[in-house]
Design a protein around this motif. Structure first.
Motif, PDB file in Angstrom:
ATOM      1  N   ARG A 181     108.748  30.321  38.092  1.00 39.74           N
ATOM      2  CA  ARG A 181     109.320  29.118  38.263  1.00 39.74           C
ATOM      3  C   ARG A 181     110.270  29.472  39.335  1.00 39.74           C
ATOM      4  N   GLY A 182     110.556  28.082  40.176  1.00 43.29           N
ATOM      5  CA  GLY A 182     111.261  28.530  41.465  1.00 43.29           C
ATOM      6  C   GLY A 182     112.683  28.986  41.463  1.00 43.29           C
ATOM      7  N   ARG A 183     112.818  30.208  42.299  1.00 40.13           N
ATOM      8  CA  ARG A 183     114.314  30.943  42.240  1.00 40.13           C
ATOM      9  C   ARG A 183     115.321  30.182  42.840  1.00 40.13           C
ATOM     10  N   GLY A 184     115.061  29.157  43.451  1.00 39.92           N
ATOM     11  CA  GLY A 184     116.179  28.776  44.542  1.00 39.92           C
ATOM     12  C   GLY A 184     117.138  27.524  43.819  1.00 39.92           C
ATOM     13  N   GLY A 185     116.682  27.349  42.558  1.00 42.40           N
ATOM     14  CA  GLY A 185     117.562  26.455  41.908  1.00 42.40           C
ATOM     15  C   GLY A 185     117.336  25.795  40.574  1.00 42.40           C
ATOM     16  N   ARG A 192     102.735  24.462  39.965  1.00 39.80           N
ATOM     17  CA  ARG A 192     102.367  23.106  40.047  1.00 39.80           C
ATOM     18  C   ARG A 192     102.432  22.544  41.604  1.00 39.80           C
ATOM     19  N   LYS A 193     103.511  23.215  42.067  1.00 44.51           N
ATOM     20  CA  LYS A 193     103.487  23.044  43.550  1.00 44.51           C
ATOM     21  C   LYS A 193     102.242  23.468  44.470  1.00 44.51           C
ATOM     22  N   TRP A 194     101.729  24.648  44.010  1.00 47.71           N
ATOM     23  CA  TRP A 194     100.702  25.461  44.712  1.00 47.71           C
ATOM     24  C   TRP A 194      99.556  24.487  44.522  1.00 47.71           C
ATOM     25  N   ALA A 209     109.657  29.031  53.849  1.00 47.17           N
ATOM     26  CA  ALA A 209     110.445  29.860  52.825  1.00 47.17           C
ATOM     27  C   ALA A 209     111.889  29.159  52.935  1.00 47.17           C
ATOM     28  N   ASN A 210     112.546  29.097  51.916  1.00 48.64           N
ATOM     29  CA  ASN A 210     114.074  28.740  51.864  1.00 48.64           C
ATOM     30  C   ASN A 210     115.174  29.865  51.781  1.00 48.64           C
ATOM     31  N   GLY A 211     115.498  30.537  52.927  1.00 47.64           N
ATOM     32  CA  GLY A 211     116.341  31.468  52.939  1.00 47.64           C
ATOM     33  C   GLY A 211     117.656  31.058  53.624  1.00 47.64           C
ATOM     34  N   ASP A 212     118.060  29.825  52.978  1.00 45.59           N
ATOM     35  CA  ASP A 212     119.255  29.367  53.427  1.00 45.59           C
ATOM     36  C   ASP A 212     120.493  29.729  52.744  1.00 45.59           C
ATOM     37  N   GLU A 213     120.276  30.080  51.491  1.00 46.14           N
ATOM     38  CA  GLU A 213     121.653  30.700  50.670  1.00 46.14           C
ATOM     39  C   GLU A 213     122.947  30.404  51.079  1.00 46.14           C
ATOM     40  N   GLY A 214     123.313  29.099  50.854  1.00 45.77           N
ATOM     41  CA  GLY A 214     124.603  28.647  51.262  1.00 45.77           C
ATOM     42  C   GLY A 214     125.809  28.911  50.032  1.00 45.77           C
ATOM     43  N   CYS A 300     121.988  21.898  53.868  1.00 49.50           N
ATOM     44  CA  CYS A 300     120.529  22.196  54.630  1.00 49.50           C
ATOM     45  C   CYS A 300     119.567  23.104  53.658  1.00 49.50           C
ATOM     46  N   GLY A 301     120.113  23.628  52.652  1.00 51.97           N
ATOM     47  CA  GLY A 301     119.462  24.309  51.723  1.00 51.97           C
ATOM     48  C   GLY A 301     118.731  23.307  50.792  1.00 51.97           C
ATOM     49  N   GLU A 302     118.924  22.085  50.818  1.00 54.35           N
ATOM     50  CA  GLU A 302     118.305  21.079  49.999  1.00 54.35           C
ATOM     51  C   GLU A 302     116.896  20.814  50.707  1.00 54.35           C
ATOM     52  N   SER A 303     115.779  20.822  49.976  1.00 51.02           N
ATOM     53  CA  SER A 303     114.599  20.873  50.663  1.00 51.02           C
ATOM     54  C   SER A 303     114.260  19.896  51.728  1.00 51.02           C
ATOM     55  N   THR A 304     114.479  18.653  51.283  1.00 54.49           N
ATOM     56  CA  THR A 304     114.308  17.462  52.349  1.00 54.49           C
ATOM     57  C   THR A 304     115.196  17.877  53.618  1.00 54.49           C
ATOM     58  N   LEU A 336     107.051  24.624  49.743  1.00 55.41           N
ATOM     59  CA  LEU A 336     108.456  25.323  50.000  1.00 55.41           C
ATOM     60  C   LEU A 336     108.712  26.067  48.759  1.00 55.41           C
ATOM     61  N   GLN A 337     109.006  27.203  49.191  1.00 54.53           N
ATOM     62  CA  GLN A 337     109.633  28.116  47.852  1.00 54.53           C
ATOM     63  C   GLN A 337     110.825  28.756  48.537  1.00 54.53           C
ATOM     64  N   ASN A 338     111.708  29.129  47.573  1.00 56.52           N
ATOM     65  CA  ASN A 338     112.882  30.186  47.770  1.00 56.52           C
ATOM     66  C   ASN A 338     112.217  31.604  48.338  1.00 56.52           C
ATOM     67  N   VAL A 339     113.004  32.207  48.909  1.00 53.55           N
ATOM     68  CA  VAL A 339     112.531  33.414  49.415  1.00 53.55           C
ATOM     69  C   VAL A 339     112.234  34.382  48.318  1.00 53.55           C
ATOM     70  N   GLU A 340     113.090  34.375  47.222  1.00 50.53           N
ATOM     71  CA  GLU A 340     112.921  35.201  46.077  1.00 50.53           C
ATOM     72  C   GLU A 340     111.532  34.807  45.318  1.00 50.53           C
ATOM     73  N   SER A 341     111.419  33.615  45.149  1.00 47.76           N
ATOM     74  CA  SER A 341     109.934  33.044  44.801  1.00 47.76           C
ATOM     75  C   SER A 341     108.979  33.576  45.645  1.00 47.76           C
ATOM     76  N   TRP A 342     108.833  33.547  46.674  1.00 43.82           N
ATOM     77  CA  TRP A 342     107.759  34.130  47.472  1.00 43.82           C
ATOM     78  C   TRP A 342     107.609  35.739  47.093  1.00 43.82           C
ATOM     79  N   GLY A 518     120.304  16.526  45.282  1.00 45.46           N
ATOM     80  CA  GLY A 518     120.555  17.367  44.356  1.00 45.46           C
ATOM     81  C   GLY A 518     122.148  17.767  44.505  1.00 45.46           C
ATOM     82  N   LEU A 519     122.586  17.728  45.663  1.00 39.39           N
ATOM     83  CA  LEU A 519     123.856  18.181  45.980  1.00 39.39           C
ATOM     84  C   LEU A 519     124.790  17.227  44.994  1.00 39.39           C
ATOM     85  N   GLY A 520     125.054  15.701  45.318  1.00 40.24           N
ATOM     86  CA  GLY A 520     125.630  14.881  44.584  1.00 40.24           C
ATOM     87  C   GLY A 520     125.566  15.010  43.148  1.00 40.24           C
TER      88      GLY A 520
HETATM   89  C1  LIG Z   1     122.637  21.080  47.795  1.00 42.12           C
HETATM   90  C2  LIG Z   1     121.404  21.793  47.678  1.00 42.12           C
HETATM   91  C3  LIG Z   1     121.523  23.300  48.034  1.00 42.12           C
HETATM   92  C4  LIG Z   1     120.198  23.927  47.753  1.00 42.12           C
HETATM   93  N1  LIG Z   1     120.567  25.224  48.604  1.00 42.12           N
HETATM   94  C5  LIG Z   1     119.287  26.176  48.527  1.00 42.12           C
HETATM   95  C6  LIG Z   1     119.374  27.278  48.910  1.00 42.12           C
HETATM   96  O1  LIG Z   1     120.406  27.746  49.588  1.00 42.12           O
HETATM   97  N2  LIG Z   1     118.381  28.182  48.831  1.00 42.12           N
HETATM   98  C7  LIG Z   1     117.328  27.693  48.188  1.00 42.12           C
HETATM   99  O2  LIG Z   1     116.129  28.541  47.837  1.00 42.12           O
HETATM  100  N3  LIG Z   1     117.302  26.522  47.553  1.00 42.12           N
HETATM  101  C8  LIG Z   1     118.339  25.590  47.891  1.00 42.12           C
HETATM  102  N4  LIG Z   1     118.302  24.596  47.168  1.00 42.12           N
HETATM  103  C9  LIG Z   1     116.846  24.007  46.246  1.00 42.12           C
HETATM  104  C10 LIG Z   1     116.105  23.545  47.160  1.00 42.12           C
HETATM  105  O3  LIG Z   1     116.238  22.130  47.375  1.00 42.12           O
HETATM  106  C11 LIG Z   1     114.541  23.736  46.603  1.00 42.12           C
HETATM  107  O4  LIG Z   1     114.327  23.115  45.170  1.00 42.12           O
HETATM  108  C12 LIG Z   1     114.116  25.235  46.576  1.00 42.12           C
HETATM  109  O5  LIG Z   1     114.219  25.761  47.623  1.00 42.12           O
HETATM  110  C13 LIG Z   1     112.519  25.256  46.163  1.00 42.12           C
HETATM  111  O6  LIG Z   1     112.108  26.615  46.087  1.00 42.12           O
HETATM  112  P1  LIG Z   1     111.667  27.258  44.545  1.00 42.12           P
HETATM  113  O7  LIG Z   1     110.863  26.383  43.898  1.00 42.12           O
HETATM  114  O8  LIG Z   1     111.230  28.415  45.045  1.00 42.12           O
HETATM  115  O9  LIG Z   1     113.094  27.336  43.820  1.00 42.12           O
HETATM  116  C14 LIG Z   1     119.318  23.527  47.049  1.00 42.12           C
HETATM  117  C15 LIG Z   1     119.293  22.337  46.717  1.00 42.12           C
HETATM  118  C16 LIG Z   1     120.488  21.521  46.881  1.00 42.12           C
HETATM  119  C17 LIG Z   1     120.488  20.179  46.242  1.00 42.12           C
END
Ligand SMILES: Cc1cc2nc3c(=O)[nH]c(=O)nc-3n(C[C@H](O)[C@H](O)[C@H](O)COP(=O)(O)O)c2cc1C
Ligand code: SF4
Ligand code: FES
Lengths: 666, 253
Positions: A181-185, A192-194, A209-214, A300-304, A336-342, A518-520
């Motif tokens: 399961r996705g490690r980014g949140g 399922r995504k694959w 890869a999402n390495g934004d970690e905010g 910017c960490g939010e995927s879209t 799209l996956q979080n770096v730890e997921s990858w 997702g933020l709001g």
């Molecule tokens: C406001 C907001 C910030 C987010 N920041 C991150 C982030 O820093 N890193 C991250 O991997 N996912 C973040 N996410 C989740 C991503 O939108 C996305 O679900 C995720 O990167 C998908 O990868 P995963 O399925 O491997 O977790 C954030 C989501 C929201 C709504």
């Protein structure tokens, strides 16, 4: 030398493993973010000098290297001794000659450098006991920028197996069957995504890869990108192979220059060696990977928003009723996956889904890296199987409360996570139990708060952070978070009004349902969870103008418990108003409440829990002040409310500090 | 001109079965079937953005922005009025009222959903709802002169670097789509000012009526000095067609 077939990678591994056998002893200086900040680079340089001075460098099967993060950041700089498995803590450059002579060359343990003199072995230390390291398995065993070390530690065995035996369908099937399961949140099932991306039509697909970690206070993704960049690169290569993508992007936050540099170098090295780029391992499969630096906005960490940012547009979320796996980056199918997921992918492909599922909890396989910070004795990065109880991390690995304090709550999941009270510490940390308790897994932040943390103030702080990070696109988040923040500001300044808490709960719930992204949607978690578990603190703020934690200025008075007081008089020394005075060495200090500014500095200073926050005695003067309600057009007060949010925001963005480290500036 | 049958999807809106072409936005499907949904940021001539959240409805029990929710699969079940929806809309209206407390449309919605502005959001009543219709209109007109800049509550519509926008052609596309009239402009017989910029107005060489700013005419590929007004242009074109020889008329069939 280019590896031009899958077997070549395996041959290289065998050769490297044999070469490594010639080492009799190695020192690994932790090069993780925490230890570097504590001066690990100086320790490493001094050790390298000392080793060279003894004539041990490059010969005699000994070496000293910088490794990825060892995890116990609180006690850094750390040095690990192999093969013995000892761990030295708080090492200084001055210790280097002794370590080189006694430990490296003679194999002697230096007891004074241990964190606990009775526990020489790292694996026996209570911080490491509850851990199981998969993602961090190579940190402390490899040089992060060395492809050879990665390969020798098992790296690229998954890719060579995938290309020679498995084929793309089987790679995808393994990830699907693993239950990762996705490690980014969100913990969304990766498989399922694959599967969706693999079956999406179209010649052009991407992996990201999402390495934004905010999240303030979080650094697990950073440690991964800095400490084991090849695992992310290999995981993405496998993903691209499985879904049929020829191009990929690693999106890294701009504030992580070392992560960017390490990933770039890893990508370059993998390309040179034929593990990335054209015709990977002679298989005909080509995959181009690039790193992209983020602009630094939390959203910017939010995927879209992230994909918009890669496309060169403003990093802003989009309403998405069609999944990225179908229509993502440049409207192409995107995985799209979080770096730890990858980073989990290579082991899943190599070892198989059954092995992965044997670790962790039902429906939550594998491990998760948590960043344990705040008011605990031992902070750092902890990797445990999913489903490990909260308390095992906080009290076990973290060692519980600091002297004189008791732990009140832990916030999980970063700024938009909820707070769990002590009574919930047996809750398993996984993607199902946390949401049921009103919080989230997020990316794995754990912020521990003790009795000096006011839960209303915690909600105020995170609401302020998120309000400042709101992109401002949709009305509920842009205006609604501002409103929630202002009400919380009022509560924390003793200006609460009857009905505020009820209204906050209703605003929070509606915000969660109406916001665009997702933020709001998650921004009210800190508020709603603290209302749920700490209703009494809210009531005291609203009705009595009282803050029992001694955090909200002017809403309490300090009270000394003469029996608990050990007459150390630290409080008298820190009091900025000189309100605590020492009359006699045998008596507790006297506090002049007329002079006291109710800042709480003394409460934080006391090691024995002898000071506590008591309600203010209502004098005629304070009563009059408290009953004067703010008026809507009191713009200076409104402006002050905004300022304090702005301050919280800049503080946390620039320095990435949690609320704990921000407290007690006075 | 209905869509081919295989791309139709069907489901219910407020319990009534409807069939629409696949990927029709829910808002449009509802309106086509006589079901009204309030909107603010939506404008029929502009791409939807989904930012105001007023058009939220329940799809399978969850709130979704109808202006851009695509109906993709059979069996959808949509409810456009419920307690949950009313609560969500009341929340949105309350918040937006803090920007435009006197806007008639918002006041009507406030009466409908029984809400009022919160005094704690007072002090920022600039009339602008940040719906971005002006920005989308400007983009559609071909200029991208204004954008929503800044984030969070400081987000606002402005030109680049908060200066009078260099690319503004003074066409008033923005002002025409603004739901609250917050985009202010001034106009006399021969001049117009908007976004801090002054424009002259070119008259139609035939009838003398104002056709637009020279910048706007140039953007449309017309003669900035002497373009005809739409009416005179139509007349001129009809005249040209009548003067064409018989066989030059396009053949039909
Ligand atoms: C406001 C907001 C910030 C987010 N920041 C991150 C982030 O820093 N890193 C991250 O991997 N996912 C973040 N996410 C989740 C991503 O939108 C996305 O679900 C995720 O990167 C998908 O990868 P995963 O399925 O491997 O977790 C954030 C989501 C929201 C709504
Ligand atoms: S919820 Fe917040 S961050 Fe997300 S789109 Fe709306 S304003 Fe932007
Ligand atoms: S009209 Fe749909 S969100 Fe504004």
């Amino acid at each position: 030398m280019r590896l031009d077939n899958p077997a070549a990678a395996d041959e290289l591994r065998t050769r490297l493993i044999n070469e490594n056998k010639t080492f009799t002893r190695r020192l690994w200086v932790c090069g993780g973010p925490g230890c570097l900040a504590a001066g690990a680079a100086g320790v490493f340089a001094a050790l390298a000098d000392a080793v060279a001075g003894l004539g041990l460098a490059g010969s005699a099967g000994m070496s000293c290297e910088l490794s990825g993060c060892l995890g116990l950041c609180e006690k850094g700089p750390l040095v690990q001794v192999e093969p013995e498995g000892w761990l030295y803590a708080k090492v200084t450059p001055a210790d280097a000659p002794e370590i080189a002579l006694e430990t490296l060359s003679k194999g002697e343990l230096i007891v004074r450098l241990l964190d606990d003199p009775k526990i020489p072995l790292k694996d026996d230390h209570p911080f490491y006991k509850p851990q199981r390291r998969l993602i961090m398995s190579r940190m402390g065993r490899t040089r992060p920028d060395s492809l050879e070390d990665y390969v020798a530690a098992g790296g690229y065995s998954a890719l060579s197996k995938a290309l020679s035996e498995l084929g793309p369908g089987e790679v995808s099937r393994r990830v699907e069957a693993s239950g990762l399961r996705g490690r980014g949140g969100g913990g969304f099932p990766a498989g399922r995504k694959w599967a969706a991306c693999r079956s999406a039509p179209g010649p052009v697909k991407y992996v990201v890869a999402n390495g934004d970690e905010g999240d303030p206070g979080a650094f697990m993704n950073r440690s991964l990108m800095e400490g084991d960049p090849f695992s992310v690169v290999e995981g993405m290569t496998l993903g691209a192979y499985a879904v049929g993508a020829a191009e990929g992007f690693i999106y890294v936050r701009h504030e992580y220059p070392l992560s960017v540099a390490r990933l770039k170098k890893a990508v370059g090295t993998a390309e040179e060696r034929g593990l990335l780029g054209e015709n990977i391992l002679g298989s005909g499969f080509s995959f181009k990977l690039r790193t992209v630096e983020g602009g630094g906005a939390f959203v910017c960490g939010e995927s879209t928003a992230l994909m918009a940012s890669i496309e060169g547009r403003e990093g802003q979320p989009r309403v998405k009723y069609v999944r990225s796996a179908e229509r993502g980056l440049w409207d192409r199918p995107t995985l799209l996956q979080n770096v730890e997921s990858w980073a989990n992918v290579p082991a899943i492909v190599a070892e198989g889904p059954e092995w992965f599922k044997s670790i962790g909890a039902e429906g939550n396989p594998g491990t998760k890296v948590f960043s344990l910070v705040g008011q605990v004795r031992r902070s750092g990065l902890v990797e445990t199987p999913l489903g490990t109880p909260v308390g095992t991390l906080v009290d076990g690995a973290g060692g519980g409360a600091r002297p004189g304090r008791t732990i009140k709550a832990v916030q999980t999941g970063g700024p938009s996570g909820g707070c769990l009270p002590r009574e919930k510490f047996d809750l398993p940390l996984d993607f199902d139990h946390l949401p049921a308790a009103g919080t989230i897994m997020g990316s794995g932040g754990l912020i521990v708060m003790d009795d000096l943390s006011c839960m209303v103030d915690v909600a105020r702080y995170f609401t302020g952070f998120l309000s400042g990070e709101s992109c401002g696109k949709c009305a509920p988040c842009r205006e609604g978070l501002t409103l929630i923040g202002r009400i919380l500001d009022d509560l924390c300044r003793g200006r609460g009004r009857r009905g505020d808490v009820l209204e906050l709960a209703s605003l929070g719930e509606t915000l969660s349902r109406t916001a665009l992204c997702g933020l709001g949607q998650s921004a009210a978690n800190p508020l709603l969870s603290t209302i749920r578990y700490f209703a009494e603190e809210y009531r005291e703020h609203e009705e009595e103008g009282f803050c029992r934690s001694g955090r909200c200025q002017g809403m309490f008075v300090p009270e000394i418990d003469a029996d608990a007081c050990r007459r150390c008089f630290r409080c008298a020394k820190v009091c900025p108003a000189r309100a605590a005075t020492v009359k006699s060495k045998r008596e507790p200090p006297e506090i002049d409440l007329g002079a006291c500014v109710s800042c709480g500095a003394c409460l934080a200073e006391c090691r024995f829990g002898a000071l506590r926050a008591a309600p203010k005695k209502k004098t005629g003067e304070t009563k009059a002040r408290e009953s004067s309600k703010p008026t809507p057009d009191d713009s200076s007060e409104a402006a002050a409310g905004r300022c304090s949010q702005a301050e919280a925001r800049t503080g946390s963005q620039k320095e990435k500090k949690g609320p704990g480290s921000k407290r007690r500036r006075s | 001109m209905s869509a081919p049958i295989e791309t139709m999807v069907s489901g219910t809106i407020n319990g009534r079965t409807v069939a629409v072409a696949k990927d029709t936005p829910l808002l449009q499907a509802a309106r086509d079937n006589g079901v009204g949904i309030p909107t603010l940021c939506h404008h029929p001539a502009l791409p939807p953005d989904g930012n105001c959240r007023l058009c939220l409805v329940e799809v399978g029990g969850k709130l979704a922005a109808s202006c851009l929710y695509p109906l993709r699969e059979d069996g959808f079940s949509v409810v456009t009025e419920s307690g949950k929806i009313a609560g969500a809309r009341a929340f949105v209206v309350k918040l937006l009222l803090s920007r435009a407390p006197e806007d008639e449309c918002l006041l009507r919605l406030a009466a409908l959903y029984q809400t009022a502005p919160d005094p704690r959001l007072a002090g920022d009543e600039d009339g602008c709802l940040r719906c971005g219709r002006c920005v989308r209109a400007c983009h559609a007109a071909g200029s991208d002169a204004v954008a929503l800049v800044g984030r969070g509550r400081s987000r606002k519509v402005a030109g680049a670097f908060l200066e009078p926008p260099a690319d503004c052609a003074g066409c008033l596309a923005c002002a025409r789509v603004c739901p609250t009239g917050a985009v202010k402009f001034r106009e006399t017989k021969n001049s117009r000012s908007i976004w801090g910029k002054e424009f002259s107005l070119a008259p139609c060489p035939v009838c003398g009526r104002t056709v637009g700013t020279p910048e706007e005419l140039a953007r449309a590929g017309l003669d900035p000095g002497g373009a005809l007004c739409p009416e005179c242009r139509r007349r001129a074109m009809a005249g040209a067609l009548l003067a064409l020889p018989e066989n030059a008329a396009p053949k039909r069939g």
